[in-house]
Design an enzyme around this catalytic site. Structure first.
Site, PDB file in Angstrom:
ATOM      1  N   ASP A  90       5.190  -5.344  -1.271  1.00 15.93           N
ATOM      2  CA  ASP A  90       5.746  -4.832  -0.023  1.00 15.93           C
ATOM      3  C   ASP A  90       4.595  -4.335   0.844  1.00 15.93           C
ATOM      4  O   ASP A  90       3.619  -3.782   0.329  1.00 15.93           O
ATOM      5  CB  ASP A  90       6.676  -3.643  -0.290  1.00 15.93           C
ATOM      6  CG  ASP A  90       8.025  -4.054  -0.845  1.00 15.93           C
ATOM      7  OD1 ASP A  90       8.201  -5.243  -1.183  1.00 15.93           O
ATOM      8  OD2 ASP A  90       8.904  -3.184  -0.952  1.00 15.93           O
ATOM      9  N   HIS A 147       2.714  -8.400  -7.625  1.00 16.07           N
ATOM     10  CA  HIS A 147       3.268  -9.537  -8.361  1.00 16.07           C
ATOM     11  C   HIS A 147       2.502 -10.824  -8.060  1.00 16.07           C
ATOM     12  O   HIS A 147       1.725 -10.896  -7.112  1.00 16.07           O
ATOM     13  CB  HIS A 147       4.749  -9.704  -8.016  1.00 16.07           C
ATOM     14  CG  HIS A 147       5.615  -8.604  -8.535  1.00 16.07           C
ATOM     15  ND1 HIS A 147       6.565  -8.799  -9.517  1.00 16.07           N
ATOM     16  CD2 HIS A 147       5.677  -7.283  -8.216  1.00 16.07           C
ATOM     17  CE1 HIS A 147       7.172  -7.646  -9.780  1.00 16.07           C
ATOM     18  NE2 HIS A 147       6.649  -6.716  -8.993  1.00 16.07           N
ATOM     19  N   SER A 252      -2.825   0.835  -1.911  1.00 12.76           N
ATOM     20  CA  SER A 252      -3.922   0.415  -1.054  1.00 12.76           C
ATOM     21  C   SER A 252      -3.670  -0.995  -0.557  1.00 12.76           C
ATOM     22  O   SER A 252      -2.699  -1.232   0.148  1.00 12.76           O
ATOM     23  CB  SER A 252      -5.267   0.516  -1.767  1.00 12.76           C
ATOM     24  OG  SER A 252      -6.307   0.166  -0.890  1.00 12.76           O
TER      25      SER A 252
END
Length: 286
Positions: A90, A147, A252
């Protein structure tokens, strides 16, 4: 003036000392301390706990557990298009484009060397010559696990020590070679469309970086550390597309690298565009 003071502080503050202190606080299990931290963070960033596997914020054992929380199974569906390259996290697209003359664009007037990003590895850098990159900044309010954009087999992991500058628009525009100076973890994979690098870049108060195959990565300070994954050293690690790769203990940036003529970025994927893990950001050329 405010921006100048912020940038001055980036150069003067003890990056690693602050990050270690933040890490200890984020692991604190004293109920009133960790609950206060979690509630304040959730309120400030308007965190949607409805997607979390555990919806009650105070049910987490410490702040890091809350920050790296798992989501419900259907919260981040994976794009089913064959050959789709998935967003690893995200966040927002910071930059994306072509790797030109061995360098990656950072912000107006700034770029950095792929070879330096990968810890000085000449051979690995050569495999991305003329390729493509995408830089994804993780959003504080959303999901903080990283991911796999494509299925791949881990070939090598490299921990590169460095600074821990904050990562945001201001530092990207004013700190030369920001991402090649900050501490980072380089993960090199073989995929169906050739080599792929997933680089997890640390920042101020990012206490540690964790992978699913090695746990929290804590090599000796000030030394580049390499791990080979083959039959002779460590067992090979195979991860499916969309599988969890690792996570930041606070967030980050993730940088993706691909070889020449191997990917085509999705039309309309603009800098600062919002992303969700599992969305298609490009198409692989096999």
């Amino acid at each position: 003036m405010k921006d100048r003071l912020f940038l001055l502080g980036q150069h003067l503050l003890p990056h690693h000392l602050l990050s270690r202190a933040a890490g200890r606080l984020a692991e604190c299990r004293v109920p009133w301390v960790k609950n206060s931290l979690i509630k304040a963070f959730a309120r400030h960033f308007q965190v949607d706990m409805g997607q979390a596997l555990i919806e009650e914020p105070t049910a987490y054992e410490h702040f890091n557990a809350f920050f790296t929380r798992a989501l419900k199974a259907d919260a981040r569906p994976l794009d089913p298009t064959p050959g789709a390259i998935l967003s690893p996290a995200d966040g927002a697209v910071s930059q994306l484009g072509s790797i030109e003359q061995g360098r990656v664009f950072q912000a107006k007037g700034h770029s950095f060397s792929v070879q330096e990003l990968l810890g000085g590895d000449t051979a690995s850098a050569a495999s991305f010559q003329g390729g493509n990159f995408a830089t994804v900044y993780l959003s504080p309010r959303d999901y903080h696990r990283v991911h796999m954009p494509l299925a791949g087999t881990l070939r090598e992991m490299i921990h590169v020590p460095g600074k821990l500058y904050s990562v945001n628009r201001l530092t990207a525009e004013n700190v030369p070679e920001l991402f090649a100076r900050n501490e980072r973890l380089v993960c090199l994979f073989d995929t169906e469309c050739g080599p792929m690098a997933v680089v997890l870049v640390g920042a101020m108060i990012v206490a540690s970086i964790e992978t699913v195959w090695a746990g929290v990565v804590t090599p000796p300070p000030r030394q580049i550390k390499r791990w080979r994954y083959d039959e002779a050293t460590h067992p090979p690690v195979r991860l499916d597309k969309g599988a969890e790769l690792g996570r930041f203990r606070l967030g980050s940036t993730v940088i993706l690298l691909f070889g020449a003529d191997r990917v085509r970025w999705r039309d309309g994927l603009a800098p600062l565009g919002e992303l969700r893990m599992g969305q298609a950001i490009g198409q692989a050329s096999v």
